[in-house]
Design a protein around this motif. Structure first.
Motif: not given
Length: 224
Positions: A55-65, A81-90, A100-105
């Motif tokens: 189920g992995k996709t190789f498309d470059y896309a924005t995800y809201t999860e 791989p995670v390329q950029e964090i746009l927002s985090v809401t808790i 917020i520290y970004r890593y590959t996954n």
């Protein structure tokens, strides 16, 4: 999105001993590239991503999860791989992205993510702006495998081989017929690539416990 080109596929086919492209039942479509790209885009790429890479996709896309807060310093994201964090809401409160520290996954922060159900929303960009070369070659090999199998007498034409879904599709990409040795070699390389880029790693319980106990070290700006 289409990842492979006609030339990448035909270069592979030319490497097959005694391969005669005129023997393919859809030779006219193959000559102008339409048939090759149809196999690659509509069948080989989805098969590689959805079946071999789980189920992995190789498309470059924005995800809201939405995620459940886990009480840990780290939060593993679905796509990589995670390329950029746009927002985090808790708990409906927007977070300062400088904390917020970004890593590959995954993402991390200096305090635990609060435990909760669907209480963390992450908007981020992930994927590949340009797919890795081994992935492109794997999809090209899957396409060449199907064409070789049909020409070599190991299976029916595409129109009849894809009607029953993934099981029949797997059959279409298997080694059989005149060019079985070459198809087997490609199949091995495709599976190695799938394991490298689409494999999933399940954390054991001891590993999850050690993650929770990790401390932030300001001297190295990292978790230890």
């Amino acid at each position: 999105m289409g990842l492979v080109t006609v030339k990448q596929i035909t270069d592979l086919l030319q490497d097959v001993e005694d391969f005669d492209i005129a023997d393919w039942s859809d030779n006219e479509a193959l000559d102008n590239g339409a048939g090759l790209l149809e196999v690659a885009d509509e069948y080989a790429q989805p098969y590689f991503e959805e079946i071999l890479c789980k189920g992995k996709t190789f498309d470059y896309a924005t995800y809201t999860e939405l995620y459940d807060g886990n009480g840990l310093f780290n939060l593993r994201l679905t796509n990589k791989p995670v390329q950029e964090i746009l927002s985090v809401t808790i708990n409906d409160e927007a977070q300062d992205l400088t904390e917020i520290y970004r890593y590959t996954n995954r993402i991390a922060r200096k305090v635990e993510f609060p435990i909760g159900m669907q209480n963390i929303q992450v908007v981020y960009k992930a994927g590949y702006e340009a797919a890795p070369k081994p992935v492109i070659m794997a999809i090209a090999m899957l396409t060449a495998m199907h064409i070789s199998r049909v020409v070599g007498g190991g299976g029916d034409a595409l129109s009849t081989s894809i009607t029953a879904g993934p099981i029949t599709l797997k059959e279409a990409f298997s080694a059989a017929g005149k060019y079985a040795a070459k198809i087997s070699s490609w199949n091995h390389q495709v599976n190695l690539t799938a394991r490298r880029y689409g494999g999933t790693k399940i954390l054991s319980k001891p590993r999850m416990k050690s993650d929770r106990e990790r401390n932030y070290d300001p001297r190295t700006d990292s978790f230890v």
